[in-house]
Design a protein around this motif. Structure first.
Motif, short mmCIF file in Angstrom:
data_model
loop_
_atom_site.label_atom_id
_atom_site.label_comp_id
_atom_site.label_asym_id
_atom_site.label_seq_id
_atom_site.Cartn_x
_atom_site.Cartn_y
_atom_site.Cartn_z
N VAL A 191 -1.92 35.34 6.22
CA VAL A 191 -3.04 34.52 5.74
C VAL A 191 -3.91 35.24 4.71
O VAL A 191 -4.67 34.60 3.99
CB VAL A 191 -3.97 34.06 6.88
N CYS A 192 -3.80 36.55 4.61
CA CYS A 192 -4.68 37.27 3.70
C CYS A 192 -4.38 36.90 2.25
O CYS A 192 -3.27 37.09 1.78
CB CYS A 192 -4.53 38.78 3.89
N PRO A 193 -5.37 36.32 1.53
CA PRO A 193 -5.10 35.81 0.19
C PRO A 193 -4.71 36.89 -0.81
O PRO A 193 -4.11 36.61 -1.83
CB PRO A 193 -6.42 35.16 -0.22
N VAL A 194 -5.11 38.14 -0.54
CA VAL A 194 -4.87 39.20 -1.52
C VAL A 194 -3.92 40.27 -1.00
O VAL A 194 -3.79 41.33 -1.60
CB VAL A 194 -6.21 39.85 -1.94
N ALA A 195 -3.25 39.96 0.11
CA ALA A 195 -2.32 40.92 0.71
C ALA A 195 -2.97 42.27 0.98
O ALA A 195 -2.39 43.32 0.73
CB ALA A 195 -1.07 41.08 -0.16
N ALA A 196 -4.20 42.23 1.48
CA ALA A 196 -4.86 43.48 1.86
C ALA A 196 -4.28 43.99 3.17
O ALA A 196 -4.35 45.18 3.47
CB ALA A 196 -6.37 43.27 2.00
N LEU A 197 -3.74 43.09 3.96
CA LEU A 197 -3.07 43.48 5.20
C LEU A 197 -1.58 43.32 4.99
O LEU A 197 -1.13 42.26 4.54
CB LEU A 197 -3.53 42.57 6.35
N ILE A 198 -0.82 44.35 5.27
CA ILE A 198 0.63 44.20 5.16
C ILE A 198 1.33 44.94 6.29
O ILE A 198 0.79 45.89 6.86
CB ILE A 198 1.19 44.72 3.81
N VAL A 201 -16.18 46.02 5.90
CA VAL A 201 -14.72 45.97 5.84
C VAL A 201 -14.18 45.59 7.22
O VAL A 201 -14.90 45.60 8.21
CB VAL A 201 -14.09 47.31 5.41
N ILE A 202 -12.90 45.21 7.24
CA ILE A 202 -12.22 44.85 8.48
C ILE A 202 -11.84 46.15 9.20
O ILE A 202 -11.46 47.14 8.57
CB ILE A 202 -10.94 44.06 8.16
N ARG A 203 -11.95 46.15 10.51
CA ARG A 203 -11.54 47.32 11.28
C ARG A 203 -10.52 46.90 12.32
O ARG A 203 -10.75 45.97 13.08
CB ARG A 203 -12.75 47.94 12.00
N ILE A 238 -0.96 47.54 8.22
CA ILE A 238 -2.04 48.36 7.67
C ILE A 238 -2.97 47.54 6.78
O ILE A 238 -2.69 46.40 6.44
CB ILE A 238 -1.48 49.56 6.87
N TYR A 239 -4.09 48.16 6.39
CA TYR A 239 -5.17 47.44 5.72
C TYR A 239 -5.65 48.20 4.49
O TYR A 239 -5.83 49.43 4.54
CB TYR A 239 -6.32 47.29 6.72
N HIS A 240 -5.82 47.49 3.38
CA HIS A 240 -6.36 48.10 2.15
C HIS A 240 -7.76 47.57 1.88
O HIS A 240 -7.90 46.50 1.29
CB HIS A 240 -5.47 47.75 0.96
N LYS A 255 -8.68 46.11 -1.62
CA LYS A 255 -8.22 44.79 -2.03
C LYS A 255 -9.03 43.68 -1.37
O LYS A 255 -9.26 42.64 -1.96
CB LYS A 255 -6.76 44.60 -1.62
N CYS A 256 -9.41 43.90 -0.12
CA CYS A 256 -10.04 42.88 0.73
C CYS A 256 -11.20 42.20 0.03
O CYS A 256 -12.02 42.83 -0.63
CB CYS A 256 -10.53 43.55 2.01
N ILE A 257 -11.28 40.85 0.15
CA ILE A 257 -12.42 40.13 -0.41
C ILE A 257 -13.41 39.74 0.69
O ILE A 257 -14.46 39.19 0.41
CB ILE A 257 -11.98 38.86 -1.18
N GLY A 258 -13.05 40.01 1.94
CA GLY A 258 -13.99 39.74 3.03
C GLY A 258 -14.06 38.29 3.45
O GLY A 258 -15.10 37.84 3.92
N CYS A 259 -12.94 37.55 3.33
CA CYS A 259 -12.97 36.13 3.70
C CYS A 259 -12.87 35.96 5.21
O CYS A 259 -13.19 34.90 5.73
CB CYS A 259 -11.84 35.38 3.01
N ARG A 260 -12.34 36.96 5.91
CA ARG A 260 -12.25 36.97 7.37
C ARG A 260 -11.26 35.93 7.91
O ARG A 260 -11.32 35.56 9.08
CB ARG A 260 -13.63 36.77 8.01
N TYR A 261 -10.37 35.48 7.04
CA TYR A 261 -9.33 34.56 7.50
C TYR A 261 -8.42 35.28 8.49
O TYR A 261 -7.92 34.67 9.43
CB TYR A 261 -8.54 34.06 6.28
N CYS A 262 -8.25 36.60 8.29
CA CYS A 262 -7.41 37.36 9.21
C CYS A 262 -7.98 37.31 10.63
O CYS A 262 -7.24 37.17 11.60
CB CYS A 262 -7.28 38.81 8.74
N MET A 263 -9.33 37.40 10.72
CA MET A 263 -9.96 37.37 12.05
C MET A 263 -9.78 36.00 12.69
O MET A 263 -9.54 35.86 13.88
CB MET A 263 -11.45 37.68 11.93
S1 SF4 Z 1 -11.02 39.57 5.30
FE1 SF4 Z 1 -8.94 39.80 6.12
S2 SF4 Z 1 -7.83 38.05 5.23
FE2 SF4 Z 1 -9.72 38.22 4.07
S3 SF4 Z 1 -9.18 39.50 2.32
FE3 SF4 Z 1 -9.93 40.92 3.90
S4 SF4 Z 1 -8.13 41.57 5.02
FE4 SF4 Z 1 -7.53 39.76 3.83
#
Ligand code: SF4
Lengths: 383, 260
Positions: free
Chosen positions: B70-77, B116-118, B85-87, B90-98
């Motif tokens: 679901v991560c729009p920018v592939a910050a999680l792969i 940032v996501i932890r 893992i998490y970058h 890259k993350c935009i902080g949309c929290r869709y992953c959560m």
């Molecule tokens: S908040 Fe989660 S889904 Fe959104 S950009 Fe960051 S890592 Fe990806």
């Protein structure tokens, strides 16, 4: 300054009150904006790890996009289906959609943790992500809306050559707009496909994207009706009554289609029983449907449909029903599944109110100084 | 290592010493004083106790991770070695992953202006250097083992077969949402420990992909269809206009003729 004071003195009591309220909300909004960006999301929202999306996503983004649907429905009717007699309301509608989308984008900036990375989806791709699709749709559709609005600006400054050029591009631009809106409206439904274990069965369905799309098509004409009526009062213009009556018919059909699909879906998935559990989800679902039901009743009677007040009420009900639905999907329906007990902080509500107020003030000034309404244009040229 | 990495947690062996928590805090330089009863931005794993059973919560490192899909920018792969893992850059902080995580794992730094996501990253650096994760390395009783998934799964099955009284007959993570890289054995039913048993065996990303993969089709068909419709209607109206003006002409001529 003196002219400003003179202007103020000429205003009616109502209008003064409106301006003072707007000023207050905007001041408060600025303070909250500071707190949001310099202290953090936790300072102004009730969001938690269990409930990471709240009122801003449910209302500003998911609800806001739905309400901006007037633009694409109307452009579709006018340019693709050749209903050129609706032409006079195209501009205000496109303007509302444009401002609406800008608001959605700004609302998103408030909500994104790393808002300055908002452009990342342009270069960092993940085509598997619905959010990636949403991001692209917002960017592209904003561009399209800008192009649709551009002729107004060109006209204002009498730039004939580029205006001619833009007019040639109208159809392709509108086509793109319609397709992008279709994708975008439905993709906001797809966003929730990934949470089958969190979203309540009354709302979680594989056809969420279809339902979101159909309800956007339905709310489009409702928004156009609302907006024409409001601006008629605000700018003392005559109302395009025959056009509105037409739109009312269209609204009625779209409403029937949406409700039919939605109810049939409940049966197909065998969750009708969920309606009679007496749980709060059932009531919220019925609430959303009741709005549409009352609107339907009003629209069913020719007498009411052709009465300005009643039509306005019906359109309001449809708008409410759709926003209610979006709130249910993104908020109410998610509570039990996530085990969270989220409700928005007053600061979240106030920030949303702030964004909307700024949008309305912007609409007012643009409509005053640019050729948006055909009759006002006359005044412009007389002046 | 043969095949992607995985972690086997055997709750029945855990003595609740908390060595894994400490090793994890140290390995990842996490803030001091993390909460002891839940995960948040200060810890990647937590040891909990229900009745007499110790158990652990951490990222499950799904085989087909929902968060990464679901991560729009592939910050999680998901890396080939197994960790998700998490970058943060890259993350935009949309929290869709959560939102999307079926296990409710990713945590956020709500109190920071730039959060940032932890979440656990399965000691990615150690793993790619051929080492075990810090938690597996430090566990004094073998309640946390690290190795290829195939092997861990085999061990888990063997233990259940050998000691049917000791374990509930279930390997949590074997099939959940398409299988996870973290596998769990327990003596207490998993639902009693708060693990969701209703997640199903389908990998969640498939739910969206069925829709997403149709988009190019919608765009092309829709474009052609709408373009066609608008062209036809436009053409008709033009013809009608021409006819009308021809009619006008005709009438005018007639009138002229009448005058003469
Ligand atoms: S908040 Fe989660 S889904 Fe959104 S950009 Fe960051 S890592 Fe990806």
């Amino acid at each position: 300054m003196t002219s400003l004071i003179a202007y103020w003195q000429r205003l009616s009591g109502h209008r003064r009150f409106a301006w003072i309220t707007a000023g207050f909300i905007i001041l408060l909004g600025l303070v909250l904006t500071y707190r949001r960006f310099f202290i953090g999301l936790g300072d102004v929202t009730n969001l938690t790890d269990e409930f990471p999306w709240g009122f801003w996503i449910a209302f500003d983004v998911v609800g806001g996009v739905a309400l901006a649907a007037g633009g694409f429905t109307l452009c579709f009717l006018v340019y693709i289906f050749g209903y050129h007699r609706y032409h006079s309301i195209v501009r205000p509608t496109v303007l509302t959609a444009f401002l609406g989308y800008i608001l959605v984008a700004v609302g998103l900036l408030y909500d994104l943790g790393k808002y300055y990375n908002i452009w990342h989806p342009i270069v960092m791709w993940n085509p598997h992500s619905v959010m990636f699709e949403v991001a692209w749709c917002v960017i592209l559709y904003l561009t399209v809306l800008f192009l649709e609005f551009l002729p107004v600006v060109l006209e204002k400054f009498n730039l004939i050559a580029p205006l001619r050029f833009m007019q040639k591009l109208t159809i392709p631009i509108v086509l793109m707009g319609v397709i992008l809106s279709t994708l975008h409206q439905s993709s906001l439904g797809s966003v929730f496909l990934i949470v089958p274990n969190k979203l309540h069965p009354l709302w979680y369905t594989p056809i969420l994207p279809l339902l979101f799309f159909l309800s956007a098509v339905m709310v489009g004409p409702a928004i156009v009706i609302l907006e024409s009526s409001l601006s008629a009062r605000l700018f003392h213009r005559g109302l395009e009554t025959p056009i509105l009556a037409d739109l009312a018919r269209f609204l009625q059909v779209a409403l029937l289609v949406y409700v039919a699909v939605k109810i049939q879906d409940l049966f197909v998935r065998g969750v009708v029983g969920e309606l009679f559990t007496g749980e709060y989800e059932a009531y919220h679902f019925m609430g959303e449907m009741l709005c549409l039901f009352f609107a339907f009743v009003i629209l069913a009677f020719r007498k009411l449909r052709t009465n300005q007040r009643w039509l306005f009420t019906a359109a309001t009900l449809v708008g409410l029903g759709v926003v209610y639905n979006r709130m249910n999907v993104a908020w109410i329906g998610m509570l039990r599944g996530t085990g969270a007990s989220y409700y928005p902080a007053w600061t979240e509500l106030a920030t949303s109110a702030f964004l909307i107020t700024v949008g309305m003030v912007a609409f007012y000034f643009i409509a005053k100084f640019f050729p948006i309404f055909p009759e006002l244009e006359e005044e412009h040229s007389h002046a | 290592m043969d095949g992607p990495a995985s972690i086997l947690l055997d709750f029945t062996l855990c003595i609740g010493c908390g060595a894994c928590e400490d090793a994890c805090q140290e390995e990842h330089n996490l803030p001091a004083d993390p909460p002891e009863d839940r995960l948040d931005y200060r810890n990647y794993t937590v040891v909990l106790k229900k009745d007499d059973q110790y158990y652990r919560k951490m990222c499950m490192h799904c085989e087909e991770p929902t968060c990464a899909s679901v991560c729009p920018v592939a910050a999680l792969i998901k890396t080939e070695e197994g960790p998700v893992i998490y970058h943060p850059d890259k993350c935009i902080g949309c929290r869709y992953c959560m939102m999307a995580c079926p296990f409710g794992i990713p945590a956020y730094e709500w109190h920071k202006p730039i959060p940032v996501i932890r979440k656990c990253i399965m000691c990615n650096e150690r793993v790619s250097a051929g080492k075990q994760t810090a938690c597996a390395w430090v566990c004094p009783v073998g309640a946390c083992r690290f190795g290829p998934r195939e092997k861990m799964l085999a061990i888990a099955k063997r233990r259940i077969a050998q000691f049917p009284d000791r374990y509930v007959d279930y390997i949590y993570g074997e099939k959940e949402v398409g299988g996870t890289s973290v596998l769990m054995l327990s003596g207490t039913p998993f639902e009693d420990l708060g693990f969701r048993m209703d997640l199903g065996e389908q990998a969640l990303p498939e739910l969206t992909w069925t829709v997403m993969s149709k988009i190019p089709n919608i765009v092309i068909t829709g474009g052609i269809l709408l373009g066609g419709i608008s062209w036809i209607i436009q053409r008709r109206m033009d013809i009608e206009k021409e006819n009308l003006s021809a009619l006008d002409e005709h009438i005018k001529n007639q009138e002229k003729g009448g005058d003469a």
